[in-house]
Design an enzyme around this catalytic site. Sequence first.
Site, mmCIF file in Angstrom:
data_model
loop_
_atom_site.group_PDB
_atom_site.id
_atom_site.type_symbol
_atom_site.label_atom_id
_atom_site.label_comp_id
_atom_site.label_asym_id
_atom_site.label_seq_id
_atom_site.Cartn_x
_atom_site.Cartn_y
_atom_site.Cartn_z
ATOM 1 N N LYS A 23 0.929 -1.167 -0.137
ATOM 2 C CA LYS A 23 0.008 0.208 0.136
ATOM 3 C C LYS A 23 0.735 1.313 0.425
ATOM 4 C CE LYS A 23 -1.505 1.930 4.341
ATOM 5 N NZ LYS A 23 -1.615 2.640 4.358
ATOM 6 N N ASN A 24 1.874 1.033 1.117
ATOM 7 C CA ASN A 24 2.395 2.563 1.045
ATOM 8 C C ASN A 24 3.413 2.710 -0.039
ATOM 9 O OD1 ASN A 24 1.297 2.890 2.933
ATOM 10 N ND2 ASN A 24 2.834 2.378 5.352
ATOM 11 N N CYS A 119 -3.464 12.998 12.751
ATOM 12 C CA CYS A 119 -4.270 11.995 12.486
ATOM 13 C C CYS A 119 -4.395 11.162 13.839
ATOM 14 C CB CYS A 119 -4.020 11.220 11.476
ATOM 15 S SG CYS A 119 -2.589 10.157 11.549
ATOM 16 N N ARG A 124 2.030 14.580 12.939
ATOM 17 C CA ARG A 124 2.459 14.115 11.409
ATOM 18 C C ARG A 124 2.877 15.461 11.104
ATOM 19 N NH1 ARG A 124 -0.979 8.845 9.485
ATOM 20 N NH2 ARG A 124 1.440 9.274 8.162
ATOM 21 N N ASP A 310 4.377 -0.122 11.957
ATOM 22 C CA ASP A 310 3.432 0.256 11.574
ATOM 23 C C ASP A 310 3.008 -1.419 12.070
ATOM 24 O OD1 ASP A 310 3.144 2.520 9.938
ATOM 25 O OD2 ASP A 310 3.246 1.653 8.073
ATOM 26 N N ARG A 402 -8.427 0.089 4.699
ATOM 27 C CA ARG A 402 -7.478 0.920 4.783
ATOM 28 C C ARG A 402 -6.403 0.463 3.693
ATOM 29 N NH1 ARG A 402 -6.378 6.629 6.855
ATOM 30 N NH2 ARG A 402 -5.548 6.644 5.180
HETATM 31 N N1 EPU Z 1 7.384 14.389 10.751
HETATM 32 C C1 EPU Z 1 7.624 15.648 11.192
HETATM 33 N N2 EPU Z 1 8.043 16.528 9.989
HETATM 34 C C2 EPU Z 1 7.967 15.796 8.966
HETATM 35 C C3 EPU Z 1 7.183 14.772 8.204
HETATM 36 C C4 EPU Z 1 7.068 13.543 9.509
HETATM 37 O O1 EPU Z 1 7.651 16.092 12.265
HETATM 38 O O2 EPU Z 1 7.353 17.185 7.804
HETATM 39 C C5 EPU Z 1 7.034 13.453 11.356
HETATM 40 C C6 EPU Z 1 5.779 13.158 12.008
HETATM 41 O O3 EPU Z 1 4.831 13.248 12.644
HETATM 42 C C7 EPU Z 1 5.949 11.523 12.506
HETATM 43 C C8 EPU Z 1 7.771 10.753 12.286
HETATM 44 O O4 EPU Z 1 8.188 11.707 11.829
HETATM 45 O O5 EPU Z 1 6.298 11.652 13.808
HETATM 46 C C9 EPU Z 1 7.584 10.402 11.032
HETATM 47 O O6 EPU Z 1 6.863 10.310 10.284
HETATM 48 P P1 EPU Z 1 6.847 9.848 8.287
HETATM 49 O O7 EPU Z 1 7.201 11.379 7.425
HETATM 50 O O8 EPU Z 1 8.506 9.399 8.069
HETATM 51 O O9 EPU Z 1 5.951 9.163 7.850
HETATM 52 P P2 EPU Z 1 4.683 9.094 6.836
HETATM 53 O O10 EPU Z 1 5.392 9.064 5.720
HETATM 54 O O11 EPU Z 1 4.054 10.262 7.053
HETATM 55 C C10 EPU Z 1 4.902 6.281 6.388
HETATM 56 C C11 EPU Z 1 3.752 5.478 5.991
HETATM 57 C C12 EPU Z 1 3.509 5.305 7.424
HETATM 58 C C13 EPU Z 1 4.098 4.665 8.774
HETATM 59 C C14 EPU Z 1 6.041 6.352 8.512
HETATM 60 C C15 EPU Z 1 6.638 5.786 9.063
HETATM 61 C C16 EPU Z 1 2.994 6.004 3.629
HETATM 62 C C17 EPU Z 1 1.809 6.608 3.231
HETATM 63 N N3 EPU Z 1 2.438 6.216 5.892
HETATM 64 O O12 EPU Z 1 4.156 7.865 7.090
HETATM 65 O O13 EPU Z 1 2.390 4.480 7.753
HETATM 66 O O14 EPU Z 1 4.233 4.827 9.932
HETATM 67 O O15 EPU Z 1 6.108 6.827 7.184
HETATM 68 O O16 EPU Z 1 7.401 4.480 8.745
HETATM 69 O O17 EPU Z 1 3.669 5.682 3.078
HETATM 70 C C18 EPU Z 1 0.392 2.791 7.600
HETATM 71 O O18 EPU Z 1 0.429 2.339 7.624
HETATM 72 O O19 EPU Z 1 -0.112 2.302 9.165
HETATM 73 C C19 EPU Z 1 1.071 4.063 8.369
HETATM 74 C C20 EPU Z 1 1.009 5.028 9.496
#
Ligand code: EPU
Length: 439
Positions: A23-24, A119, A124, A310, A402
């Site tokens: 998915k991701n 969320c 996030r 995850d 989802r």
């Molecule tokens: N963060 C910041 N600032 C930013 C970006 C991130 O503070 O500009 C913080 C976030 O608040 C969070 C941490 O950094 O606490 C990690 O966030 P990251 O950006 O790595 O995560 P994401 O891209 O929003 C993806 C996956 C998540 C998975 C995370 C970590 C997708 C669609 N989502 O999220 O998947 O938990 O990486 O591996 O790719 C799920 O599938 O259930 C899911 C939540």
Amino acid sequence: MAEKFRIHGGETLRGEVSVGGAKNSVLKLLAASILVKGCTKIYNVPELTDVRIMLQVLADLGAKTDYNREEKSVTVDASDISSITAKYELVSKMRASFTILGALISRCKEAVVALPGGCAIGERRVDFHIKGLESLGAKIKIENGYVHAKAPKLTGTDLYLDIPSVGATENLMLAAVTANGSTRIQNAAQEPEIVDLANFLNAIGADITGAGTSEIVINGVKLENLHSAEYTTIPDRIEAGTFMAAVVATKGKAVIRNVYPAHLTFFNDKLIQMGANIKLAEPTAIEVSARNRLTSINFVTQPYPGFPTDLQAIAMTLLTTANGVGIITESLYENRFMQVPDLRRMGADIHQDRNHAIIKGVKNLEGANVAASDLRAGAALVVAGLMANGDTLVEKLHHIDRGYECFEKKLSALGAKIERVDDDNVSIVPGGNNIGGLL
Ligand code: EPU
């Protein structure tokens, strides 16, 4: 009517199950497909609510999309992009659609994308995305909850991420594909989904090296030189880990197919520490089994290749009945222990202090009415239901839908007693005949 999973616990899972596309990863590949003024075809696309939302985002931009259920493929024709706006109604439903920002900047040199907001699992933020895009030369204004980006000329530069954010790495990689010169992302995320996106972008003509390490280099290419391609998404390592946990939880034995074992090294190692047996059956299959009561372990969630956040909730479910005391530290999200109150309602002994959870193994979980609060917490409650004595009803299935395609069908094929019911009046009543004749 609200759908629920009705689970009769205690069945041992056996057999084989095949994992779908990640998915991701697929969500980001779909966003990236708008870089091509023509058609791209992506295979191994699971039929999920989140995929549907991303297809709607693309359709709103003017791209034509076609999902082929038989082939599990999506064809995106982005010859004409008529809008640069990703609206709040879609981005707020699914944060991954924010990746369209980098893709639109590369393709159209401007974008208007709703801010996703927080969320259930945490704040996030997207500050690393914005800061990185500005360093590349984009002019960004935030107005009325939307990011307005203008980037007539992006110039490659050195970018450093405070933490290896998956989403920021992806957005910056996408924006840098058509920038002038070279961009170097340091402290980049190293997840397999990042490598998949880089491989896809290279397949359409981008020039990216280093994906999968902490330093990614993107040599800018001309938009006109990007071209059509066909690409197959990697398997979903989190779905694979979920089935492995379900098998171990019920002391079963099964082969998980269409999985890249190297993507699950850390998780596999923790399952082995708990007492599970894991064998690489084939290059893309893992045989997993467990016979005895599991042993408690400690772990800290970390960016890849560390323990995946995850799979934290699902691993916590395993610890609820393991022998001893386990400690989990959630280091990525502020609020990712949403499964705890419901696991407690099923009899688990969990003490939570901020981002630490101490789980004292009990003999058994008991079935109860529970509700998915987010995708992974929902999957964890399903696994808890499979382990529990008696019957469990899991509500709010839209969270689970989802990210897990045909979840109940795949679990049933392994021998689980689980079905989707569409009845607001169904409930687990102590001492009642809960399952009726339906299973
Ligand atoms: N963060 C910041 N600032 C930013 C970006 C991130 O503070 O500009 C913080 C976030 O608040 C969070 C941490 O950094 O606490 C990690 O966030 P990251 O950006 O790595 O995560 P994401 O891209 O929003 C993806 C996956 C998540 C998975 C995370 C970590 C997708 C669609 N989502 O999220 O998947 O938990 O990486 O591996 O790719 C799920 O599938 O259930 C899911 C939540």
